[in-house]
Design a protein around this motif. Sequence first.
Motif, PDB file in Angstrom:
ATOM      1  N   PRO A  44      17.667  20.311 -64.084  1.00 14.57           N
ATOM      2  CA  PRO A  44      18.069  18.901 -64.013  1.00 14.57           C
ATOM      3  C   PRO A  44      18.125  18.362 -62.585  1.00 14.57           C
ATOM      4  O   PRO A  44      17.905  17.173 -62.357  1.00 14.57           O
ATOM      5  CB  PRO A  44      19.453  18.905 -64.664  1.00 14.57           C
ATOM      6  N   LYS A  45      18.387  19.240 -61.622  1.00 13.91           N
ATOM      7  CA  LYS A  45      18.487  18.806 -60.220  1.00 13.91           C
ATOM      8  C   LYS A  45      17.199  18.144 -59.745  1.00 13.91           C
ATOM      9  O   LYS A  45      17.233  17.235 -58.906  1.00 13.91           O
ATOM     10  CB  LYS A  45      18.807  20.024 -59.333  1.00 13.91           C
ATOM     11  N   SER A  46      16.047  18.572 -60.285  1.00 12.05           N
ATOM     12  CA  SER A  46      14.773  17.977 -59.882  1.00 12.05           C
ATOM     13  C   SER A  46      14.747  16.495 -60.220  1.00 12.05           C
ATOM     14  O   SER A  46      14.322  15.661 -59.404  1.00 12.05           O
ATOM     15  CB  SER A  46      13.611  18.687 -60.583  1.00 12.05           C
ATOM     16  N   TYR A  47      15.232  16.146 -61.409  1.00 11.51           N
ATOM     17  CA  TYR A  47      15.228  14.748 -61.842  1.00 11.51           C
ATOM     18  C   TYR A  47      16.210  13.920 -61.017  1.00 11.51           C
ATOM     19  O   TYR A  47      15.948  12.757 -60.708  1.00 11.51           O
ATOM     20  CB  TYR A  47      15.555  14.655 -63.328  1.00 11.51           C
ATOM     21  N   LEU A  51      14.908  10.741 -58.793  1.00  3.25           N
ATOM     22  CA  LEU A  51      15.491   9.442 -59.135  1.00  3.25           C
ATOM     23  C   LEU A  51      15.538   8.500 -57.931  1.00  3.25           C
ATOM     24  O   LEU A  51      15.462   7.277 -58.079  1.00  3.25           O
ATOM     25  CB  LEU A  51      16.902   9.662 -59.694  1.00  3.25           C
ATOM     26  N   ARG A  52      15.613   9.064 -56.735  1.00 11.17           N
ATOM     27  CA  ARG A  52      15.787   8.253 -55.522  1.00 11.17           C
ATOM     28  C   ARG A  52      14.653   7.241 -55.323  1.00 11.17           C
ATOM     29  O   ARG A  52      14.870   6.171 -54.762  1.00 11.17           O
ATOM     30  CB  ARG A  52      15.893   9.162 -54.297  1.00 11.17           C
ATOM     31  N   VAL A  53      13.449   7.576 -55.791  1.00  6.85           N
ATOM     32  CA  VAL A  53      12.317   6.664 -55.608  1.00  6.85           C
ATOM     33  C   VAL A  53      12.549   5.345 -56.333  1.00  6.85           C
ATOM     34  O   VAL A  53      12.093   4.279 -55.890  1.00  6.85           O
ATOM     35  CB  VAL A  53      11.006   7.309 -56.104  1.00  6.85           C
ATOM     36  N   LEU A  54      13.279   5.388 -57.449  1.00  5.65           N
ATOM     37  CA  LEU A  54      13.483   4.178 -58.239  1.00  5.65           C
ATOM     38  C   LEU A  54      14.286   3.121 -57.480  1.00  5.65           C
ATOM     39  O   LEU A  54      14.242   1.938 -57.821  1.00  5.65           O
ATOM     40  CB  LEU A  54      14.178   4.510 -59.558  1.00  5.65           C
ATOM     41  N   LEU A 153       7.704   4.494 -67.284  1.00  9.02           N
ATOM     42  CA  LEU A 153       7.450   5.267 -66.071  1.00  9.02           C
ATOM     43  C   LEU A 153       8.303   6.522 -66.090  1.00  9.02           C
ATOM     44  O   LEU A 153       9.532   6.440 -66.161  1.00  9.02           O
ATOM     45  CB  LEU A 153       7.789   4.431 -64.829  1.00  9.02           C
ATOM     46  N   ASP A 154       7.670   7.697 -66.006  1.00  6.48           N
ATOM     47  CA  ASP A 154       8.424   8.942 -65.907  1.00  6.48           C
ATOM     48  C   ASP A 154       9.279   8.930 -64.642  1.00  6.48           C
ATOM     49  O   ASP A 154       8.845   8.429 -63.583  1.00  6.48           O
ATOM     50  CB  ASP A 154       7.478  10.144 -65.830  1.00  6.48           C
ATOM     51  N   ILE A 155      10.467   9.519 -64.718  1.00  4.99           N
ATOM     52  CA  ILE A 155      11.359   9.620 -63.558  1.00  4.99           C
ATOM     53  C   ILE A 155      10.637  10.238 -62.363  1.00  4.99           C
ATOM     54  O   ILE A 155      10.782   9.805 -61.226  1.00  4.99           O
ATOM     55  CB  ILE A 155      12.604  10.463 -63.901  1.00  4.99           C
ATOM     56  N   GLY A 156       9.845  11.266 -62.607  1.00  7.30           N
ATOM     57  CA  GLY A 156       9.200  11.996 -61.508  1.00  7.30           C
ATOM     58  C   GLY A 156       7.826  11.499 -61.128  1.00  7.30           C
ATOM     59  O   GLY A 156       7.122  12.178 -60.364  1.00  7.30           O
ATOM     60  N   TYR A 157       7.432  10.337 -61.604  1.00 13.43           N
ATOM     61  CA  TYR A 157       6.062   9.865 -61.401  1.00 13.43           C
ATOM     62  C   TYR A 157       5.703   9.757 -59.916  1.00 13.43           C
ATOM     63  O   TYR A 157       4.606  10.131 -59.507  1.00 13.43           O
ATOM     64  CB  TYR A 157       5.883   8.501 -62.077  1.00 13.43           C
ATOM     65  N   PHE A 158       6.633   9.249 -59.116  1.00 11.82           N
ATOM     66  CA  PHE A 158       6.356   9.051 -57.693  1.00 11.82           C
ATOM     67  C   PHE A 158       7.037  10.114 -56.833  1.00 11.82           C
ATOM     68  O   PHE A 158       7.426   9.849 -55.691  1.00 11.82           O
ATOM     69  CB  PHE A 158       6.793   7.645 -57.268  1.00 11.82           C
ATOM     70  N   ARG A 159       7.139  11.323 -57.358  1.00 10.44           N
ATOM     71  CA  ARG A 159       7.818  12.414 -56.652  1.00 10.44           C
ATOM     72  C   ARG A 159       7.151  12.750 -55.313  1.00 10.44           C
ATOM     73  O   ARG A 159       7.808  13.282 -54.407  1.00 10.44           O
ATOM     74  CB  ARG A 159       7.834  13.667 -57.530  1.00 10.44           C
ATOM     75  N   ASP A 160       5.854  12.450 -55.204  1.00 15.63           N
ATOM     76  CA  ASP A 160       5.125  12.829 -53.985  1.00 15.63           C
ATOM     77  C   ASP A 160       5.419  11.908 -52.804  1.00 15.63           C
ATOM     78  O   ASP A 160       4.989  12.189 -51.683  1.00 15.63           O
ATOM     79  CB  ASP A 160       3.617  12.838 -54.251  1.00 15.63           C
ATOM     80  N   ILE A 161       6.126  10.811 -53.037  1.00 18.39           N
ATOM     81  CA  ILE A 161       6.391   9.877 -51.932  1.00 18.39           C
ATOM     82  C   ILE A 161       7.892   9.697 -51.689  1.00 18.39           C
ATOM     83  O   ILE A 161       8.331   8.637 -51.243  1.00 18.39           O
ATOM     84  CB  ILE A 161       5.710   8.503 -52.173  1.00 18.39           C
ATOM     85  N   LEU A 162       8.650  10.729 -51.966  1.00 20.28           N
ATOM     86  CA  LEU A 162      10.094  10.664 -51.755  1.00 20.28           C
ATOM     87  C   LEU A 162      10.436  10.312 -50.306  1.00 20.28           C
ATOM     88  O   LEU A 162      11.429   9.644 -50.031  1.00 20.28           O
ATOM     89  CB  LEU A 162      10.745  12.002 -52.119  1.00 20.28           C
ATOM     90  N   ALA A 163       9.599  10.763 -49.370  1.00 27.62           N
ATOM     91  CA  ALA A 163       9.907  10.576 -47.961  1.00 27.62           C
ATOM     92  C   ALA A 163       9.534   9.180 -47.447  1.00 27.62           C
ATOM     93  O   ALA A 163       9.954   8.800 -46.351  1.00 27.62           O
ATOM     94  CB  ALA A 163       9.184  11.628 -47.122  1.00 27.62           C
ATOM     95  N   ARG A 164       8.761   8.415 -48.215  1.00 29.95           N
ATOM     96  CA  ARG A 164       8.370   7.079 -47.754  1.00 29.95           C
ATOM     97  C   ARG A 164       9.567   6.136 -47.824  1.00 29.95           C
ATOM     98  O   ARG A 164      10.364   6.191 -48.758  1.00 29.95           O
ATOM     99  CB  ARG A 164       7.212   6.528 -48.591  1.00 29.95           C
ATOM    100  N   LYS A 165       9.678   5.274 -46.838  1.00 35.25           N
ATOM    101  CA  LYS A 165      10.843   4.399 -46.726  1.00 35.25           C
ATOM    102  C   LYS A 165      10.623   3.023 -47.344  1.00 35.25           C
ATOM    103  O   LYS A 165      11.587   2.324 -47.664  1.00 35.25           O
ATOM    104  CB  LYS A 165      11.215   4.232 -45.243  1.00 35.25           C
ATOM    105  N   GLN A 166       9.359   2.608 -47.499  1.00 37.93           N
ATOM    106  CA  GLN A 166       9.071   1.240 -47.912  1.00 37.93           C
ATOM    107  C   GLN A 166       9.421   0.992 -49.378  1.00 37.93           C
ATOM    108  O   GLN A 166       9.232   1.848 -50.231  1.00 37.93           O
ATOM    109  CB  GLN A 166       7.589   0.924 -47.694  1.00 37.93           C
ATOM    110  N   PHE A 281      -1.375  10.714 -61.833  1.00 32.93           N
ATOM    111  CA  PHE A 281      -0.580   9.559 -61.422  1.00 32.93           C
ATOM    112  C   PHE A 281      -1.447   8.374 -60.974  1.00 32.93           C
ATOM    113  O   PHE A 281      -0.951   7.467 -60.304  1.00 32.93           O
ATOM    114  CB  PHE A 281       0.373   9.960 -60.283  1.00 32.93           C
ATOM    115  N   TYR A 282      -2.699   8.357 -61.361  1.00 35.98           N
ATOM    116  CA  TYR A 282      -3.634   7.364 -60.834  1.00 35.98           C
ATOM    117  C   TYR A 282      -3.217   5.922 -61.131  1.00 35.98           C
ATOM    118  O   TYR A 282      -3.164   5.087 -60.227  1.00 35.98           O
ATOM    119  CB  TYR A 282      -5.041   7.621 -61.380  1.00 35.98           C
ATOM    120  N   LEU A 283      -2.919   5.604 -62.386  1.00 36.85           N
ATOM    121  CA  LEU A 283      -2.623   4.214 -62.735  1.00 36.85           C
ATOM    122  C   LEU A 283      -1.395   3.714 -61.986  1.00 36.85           C
ATOM    123  O   LEU A 283      -1.374   2.571 -61.494  1.00 36.85           O
ATOM    124  CB  LEU A 283      -2.423   4.055 -64.245  1.00 36.85           C
TER     125      LEU A 283
END
Length: 291
Positions: A44-47, A51-54, A153-166, A281-283
């Motif tokens: 569960p910790k992964s989700y 979640l922070r991206v949302l 939208l899956d919770i983890g859809y944008f997991r690869d951009i957690l570090a982006r600030k915008q 995650f293309y779309l």
Amino acid sequence: MDQAHNIEGFIRRIAGTNKSLTVVTGYFNIGSFPKGSIASIRKPKSYENWLRVLGKIKNPVILYTDSPAFAEAFDNIRNHTKDLTKSVVINRTSLWSFQIIPKIAKLYSTPGYPKHYPNTYVPAYTALTHSKLPVVLDAINQSYFLTDYYCWLDIGYFRDILARKQSFWLEVPSDFDATKVGVTRVYNSKLSDIRPKTIIYGNLNWIGGGLFLGKPDVLVRFGKQYKDTVMRYLNESLMNVEQQILYSMFTTEERKAHPLDVDVQLYIPGRKKVLSNNPWFYLGYLMYNET
């Protein structure tokens, strides 16, 4: 009163644009489970981390969950856009997708039924993948945000951009066919001369289940045909997660035998350059627009 006025004003300003989109997501706590193999455990910790991206999404976002703590974390992350944020804590057994867990469990315990981790190994995981459309339909029915489009939208859809600030918008693609449901075609899998049992037993994929995009009325019709298909396959002793069900129901022979009311619009990775090279995650990244 002022808050309601602000929301209404915002919804009016984006109406008729490709920003008029409500994002629906969800989290149901089924504990830790094997992902991909019995030795690889997702917790569960992964989700909670993903979640922070949302918090960076500028669209209205609705979360469905059975966890008050997760809902509170979501609300805190989106505190700066709380007028465009809705967390809905529900009893998951109110959803048809979770009500069929006993039947799914019985099927998965049948000797010889193929084990794919967690798809055909954890009945609750199967059920939560089938809950995506039901909660989108509830969000549409409840009219929390009256936008022109909705997407799951899956919770983890944008997991690869957690570090982006915008912060960013999710925008409806300009070529989207409003009579269909937009999805990512992950694999160029064959649709003819293949049976549902082959797909479901073999855990074969065609389109991704991480994002569904559509007009409210189209998604309602799509959700009905999806539920009908899940129930039919379960009665035929066939079950897997949403991706295998979707692949199966859109095969040539299945469409002949069971005509569909709503078609899908396929977005094919590589057609346009996007921020991520991950085809699943293309779309979402095609819709992604930083501000």
